[in-house]
Design a protein around this motif. Sequence first.
Motif, PDB file in Angstrom:
ATOM      1  N   SER A  46     -31.189  24.844 -21.159  1.00  0.00           N
ATOM      2  CA  SER A  46     -30.438  26.104 -21.269  1.00  0.00           C
ATOM      3  C   SER A  46     -28.958  25.929 -20.951  1.00  0.00           C
ATOM      4  O   SER A  46     -28.183  26.888 -21.093  1.00  0.00           O
ATOM      5  CB  SER A  46     -31.032  27.151 -20.323  1.00  0.00           C
ATOM      6  N   GLY A  47     -28.559  24.749 -20.495  1.00  0.00           N
ATOM      7  CA  GLY A  47     -27.158  24.504 -20.196  1.00  0.00           C
ATOM      8  C   GLY A  47     -26.843  24.110 -18.781  1.00  0.00           C
ATOM      9  O   GLY A  47     -25.697  23.767 -18.465  1.00  0.00           O
ATOM     10  N   HIS A  48     -27.830  24.142 -17.881  1.00  0.00           N
ATOM     11  CA  HIS A  48     -27.592  23.708 -16.505  1.00  0.00           C
ATOM     12  C   HIS A  48     -27.431  22.188 -16.439  1.00  0.00           C
ATOM     13  O   HIS A  48     -28.062  21.448 -17.200  1.00  0.00           O
ATOM     14  CB  HIS A  48     -28.767  24.114 -15.610  1.00  0.00           C
ATOM     15  N   ALA A  49     -26.615  21.739 -15.493  1.00  0.00           N
ATOM     16  CA  ALA A  49     -26.508  20.303 -15.231  1.00  0.00           C
ATOM     17  C   ALA A  49     -27.667  19.822 -14.380  1.00  0.00           C
ATOM     18  O   ALA A  49     -28.079  18.665 -14.479  1.00  0.00           O
ATOM     19  CB  ALA A  49     -25.182  19.995 -14.527  1.00  0.00           C
ATOM     20  N   ARG A  50     -28.202  20.708 -13.540  1.00  0.00           N
ATOM     21  CA  ARG A  50     -29.374  20.352 -12.743  1.00  0.00           C
ATOM     22  C   ARG A  50     -30.093  21.618 -12.301  1.00  0.00           C
ATOM     23  O   ARG A  50     -29.492  22.698 -12.228  1.00  0.00           O
ATOM     24  CB  ARG A  50     -29.001  19.515 -11.518  1.00  0.00           C
ATOM     25  N   ALA A  51     -31.374  21.472 -12.023  1.00  0.00           N
ATOM     26  CA  ALA A  51     -32.171  22.547 -11.426  1.00  0.00           C
ATOM     27  C   ALA A  51     -32.150  22.345  -9.914  1.00  0.00           C
ATOM     28  O   ALA A  51     -32.554  21.291  -9.424  1.00  0.00           O
ATOM     29  CB  ALA A  51     -33.594  22.509 -11.952  1.00  0.00           C
ATOM     30  N   ASP A  52     -31.672  23.333  -9.181  1.00  0.00           N
ATOM     31  CA  ASP A  52     -31.564  23.195  -7.726  1.00  0.00           C
ATOM     32  C   ASP A  52     -32.863  23.541  -7.014  1.00  0.00           C
ATOM     33  O   ASP A  52     -33.260  22.865  -6.082  1.00  0.00           O
ATOM     34  CB  ASP A  52     -30.423  24.074  -7.205  1.00  0.00           C
ATOM     35  N   PHE A  53     -33.512  24.619  -7.424  1.00  0.00           N
ATOM     36  CA  PHE A  53     -34.849  24.901  -6.911  1.00  0.00           C
ATOM     37  C   PHE A  53     -35.615  25.738  -7.920  1.00  0.00           C
ATOM     38  O   PHE A  53     -35.036  26.506  -8.690  1.00  0.00           O
ATOM     39  CB  PHE A  53     -34.834  25.553  -5.522  1.00  0.00           C
ATOM     40  N   THR A  99     -27.340  24.527 -11.200  1.00  0.00           N
ATOM     41  CA  THR A  99     -25.899  24.299 -11.205  1.00  0.00           C
ATOM     42  C   THR A  99     -25.439  23.999 -12.616  1.00  0.00           C
ATOM     43  O   THR A  99     -26.016  23.152 -13.297  1.00  0.00           O
ATOM     44  CB  THR A  99     -25.537  23.118 -10.279  1.00  0.00           C
ATOM     45  N   MET A 100     -24.411  24.687 -13.039  1.00  0.00           N
ATOM     46  CA  MET A 100     -23.814  24.458 -14.346  1.00  0.00           C
ATOM     47  C   MET A 100     -22.871  23.249 -14.287  1.00  0.00           C
ATOM     48  O   MET A 100     -22.485  22.800 -13.196  1.00  0.00           O
ATOM     49  CB  MET A 100     -23.068  25.711 -14.792  1.00  0.00           C
ATOM     50  N   PRO A 101     -22.471  22.706 -15.439  1.00  0.00           N
ATOM     51  CA  PRO A 101     -21.593  21.530 -15.417  1.00  0.00           C
ATOM     52  C   PRO A 101     -20.295  21.726 -14.641  1.00  0.00           C
ATOM     53  O   PRO A 101     -19.767  20.759 -14.069  1.00  0.00           O
ATOM     54  CB  PRO A 101     -21.319  21.277 -16.911  1.00  0.00           C
ATOM     55  N   ASP A 102     -19.777  22.957 -14.575  1.00  0.00           N
ATOM     56  CA  ASP A 102     -18.537  23.196 -13.830  1.00  0.00           C
ATOM     57  C   ASP A 102     -18.773  23.478 -12.355  1.00  0.00           C
ATOM     58  O   ASP A 102     -17.840  23.774 -11.610  1.00  0.00           O
ATOM     59  CB  ASP A 102     -17.729  24.323 -14.458  1.00  0.00           C
ATOM     60  N   GLY A 103     -20.039  23.401 -11.915  1.00  0.00           N
ATOM     61  CA  GLY A 103     -20.349  23.552 -10.498  1.00  0.00           C
ATOM     62  C   GLY A 103     -20.808  24.924 -10.083  1.00  0.00           C
ATOM     63  O   GLY A 103     -21.299  25.093  -8.956  1.00  0.00           O
ATOM     64  N   TYR A 104     -20.683  25.932 -10.929  1.00  0.00           N
ATOM     65  CA  TYR A 104     -21.075  27.287 -10.540  1.00  0.00           C
ATOM     66  C   TYR A 104     -22.578  27.476 -10.711  1.00  0.00           C
ATOM     67  O   TYR A 104     -23.212  26.858 -11.565  1.00  0.00           O
ATOM     68  CB  TYR A 104     -20.245  28.327 -11.309  1.00  0.00           C
ATOM     69  N   ARG A 118     -42.307  22.305 -13.233  1.00  0.00           N
ATOM     70  CA  ARG A 118     -41.711  21.185 -13.973  1.00  0.00           C
ATOM     71  C   ARG A 118     -41.219  21.639 -15.340  1.00  0.00           C
ATOM     72  O   ARG A 118     -40.126  21.257 -15.782  1.00  0.00           O
ATOM     73  CB  ARG A 118     -42.743  20.059 -14.116  1.00  0.00           C
ATOM     74  N   ASP A 119     -42.003  22.470 -16.012  1.00  0.00           N
ATOM     75  CA  ASP A 119     -41.588  22.966 -17.325  1.00  0.00           C
ATOM     76  C   ASP A 119     -40.347  23.843 -17.214  1.00  0.00           C
ATOM     77  O   ASP A 119     -39.439  23.784 -18.059  1.00  0.00           O
ATOM     78  CB  ASP A 119     -42.722  23.756 -17.971  1.00  0.00           C
ATOM     79  N   ILE A 120     -40.294  24.677 -16.167  1.00  0.00           N
ATOM     80  CA  ILE A 120     -39.131  25.535 -15.965  1.00  0.00           C
ATOM     81  C   ILE A 120     -37.884  24.697 -15.689  1.00  0.00           C
ATOM     82  O   ILE A 120     -36.800  24.967 -16.220  1.00  0.00           O
ATOM     83  CB  ILE A 120     -39.396  26.532 -14.825  1.00  0.00           C
ATOM     84  N   ALA A 121     -38.026  23.673 -14.855  1.00  0.00           N
ATOM     85  CA  ALA A 121     -36.889  22.800 -14.546  1.00  0.00           C
ATOM     86  C   ALA A 121     -36.355  22.135 -15.812  1.00  0.00           C
ATOM     87  O   ALA A 121     -35.134  22.045 -16.015  1.00  0.00           O
ATOM     88  CB  ALA A 121     -37.290  21.756 -13.517  1.00  0.00           C
ATOM     89  N   ASP A 122     -37.253  21.681 -16.666  1.00  0.00           N
ATOM     90  CA  ASP A 122     -36.818  21.088 -17.943  1.00  0.00           C
ATOM     91  C   ASP A 122     -36.084  22.120 -18.798  1.00  0.00           C
ATOM     92  O   ASP A 122     -35.056  21.820 -19.418  1.00  0.00           O
ATOM     93  CB  ASP A 122     -38.018  20.538 -18.713  1.00  0.00           C
ATOM     94  N   ALA A 123     -36.610  23.347 -18.832  1.00  0.00           N
ATOM     95  CA  ALA A 123     -35.983  24.401 -19.628  1.00  0.00           C
ATOM     96  C   ALA A 123     -34.603  24.758 -19.087  1.00  0.00           C
ATOM     97  O   ALA A 123     -33.697  25.114 -19.864  1.00  0.00           O
ATOM     98  CB  ALA A 123     -36.879  25.638 -19.638  1.00  0.00           C
ATOM     99  N   MET A 124     -34.417  24.670 -17.775  1.00  0.00           N
ATOM    100  CA  MET A 124     -33.110  24.956 -17.192  1.00  0.00           C
ATOM    101  C   MET A 124     -32.062  23.972 -17.686  1.00  0.00           C
ATOM    102  O   MET A 124     -30.925  24.356 -18.000  1.00  0.00           O
ATOM    103  CB  MET A 124     -33.206  24.944 -15.661  1.00  0.00           C
ATOM    104  N   LEU A 125     -32.441  22.703 -17.804  1.00  0.00           N
ATOM    105  CA  LEU A 125     -31.506  21.710 -18.333  1.00  0.00           C
ATOM    106  C   LEU A 125     -31.193  22.004 -19.798  1.00  0.00           C
ATOM    107  O   LEU A 125     -30.045  21.909 -20.236  1.00  0.00           O
ATOM    108  CB  LEU A 125     -32.088  20.304 -18.179  1.00  0.00           C
TER     109      LEU A 125
END
Length: 361
Positions: free
Chosen positions: A182-189, A223-228, A173-180
């Motif tokens: 860091s600039g990700h639009a979502r954490a996929d796994f 996934t980044m905001p542009d989808g990559y 859960r902490d890693i998923a929050d950090a991914m957001l």
Amino acid sequence: MRQIERARRAAEIAEVDALLISPGADLRYLIGYDALLLERLTCLVIPAAVDPFLVVPELELPAAHASLGPVRVEIVAWADTVDPYELIRHRLPGNVGRILVDNHMWAEKVLALQAALPRAHFGPANTILGDLRMRKTAQEIASLRAAGAAIDRVHAEINQWLSPGRTERQVARDIADAMLQSGHARADFVIVGSGPNSASPHHEASDRMIGPGEPVVVDISGTMPDGYRSDSTRTYSIGAPPAEFLAYYEVLLAAQSAQVATAQPGITAGELDAVGRDIITAAGYGPNFLHRTGHGIGLDVHEDPYIVAGSPRILATGMAFSIEPGIYFPGRHGARIEDIVICTDDGVETLNNTPRQLRVL
């Protein structure tokens, strides 16, 4: 519009009469539209003989207009009282014989299209789009670099969350929050596999408590905001790990390093897989390398090319893929190291640059 034209030309060369693309990575690649996947049909139609058009439910018309921006594609909206499959049939030339649909189109939609176009032969569009999407443009490479840097920032701070006495799920859960952050639009796994769970390559984070002296595999993708997409795996240890683990981790590191150094245009995916697999096998761990070396990445986290034993796929400049060998001992422990690389004219550019050596926390 350039991507549509490339796809149309490729279809024409392959003697395909039309490409039919539903919401997903192929649609976003072709026109930038990240459409919702609904029971109502959204479908980009790219005929070989006439201009392309986008069929959308009337409810989705504002979103389609907003998403397309400067891309010039006719949008055809349909109301709930209209049969969109018949709409497509009427707009296609009467001599359509070969149609390719995207590989992830729902079966109910494929069957409805086949019923509306009973004389057409249907096949998978990846035979055309896969080849186009494998060779990344300069803009796509820049997007993948940004994704790699974002996931690296998360791995660099892993000591904030990974400690004995915490559960895998808490760390995830902490890693998923950090991914957001860091600039990700979502954490996929977020895979956090500790102790014996580190030997399960696709482990789901559980309520298992992480203990001292245990290896922990952390495989994260977003996934980044542009989808990559990003995707990177590092293996950590909570204090000193078992001696047998240290022994095979050094073999794994040597194998992954050799594969990164060997990857270049002109070799096959199977040859690249063999470089690491041979090193691991020579050290006596061959049966413990359970999976392929890697997968392509872009708008999908897993896409062509696949770096798998025996594959004749020739690597080429612009291809993006992971290099991620692993060694696993079920019920005990395991390890994996994963980097995303881009094939350049004379080697690869590595997009993940956090340390690959075992990090003892």
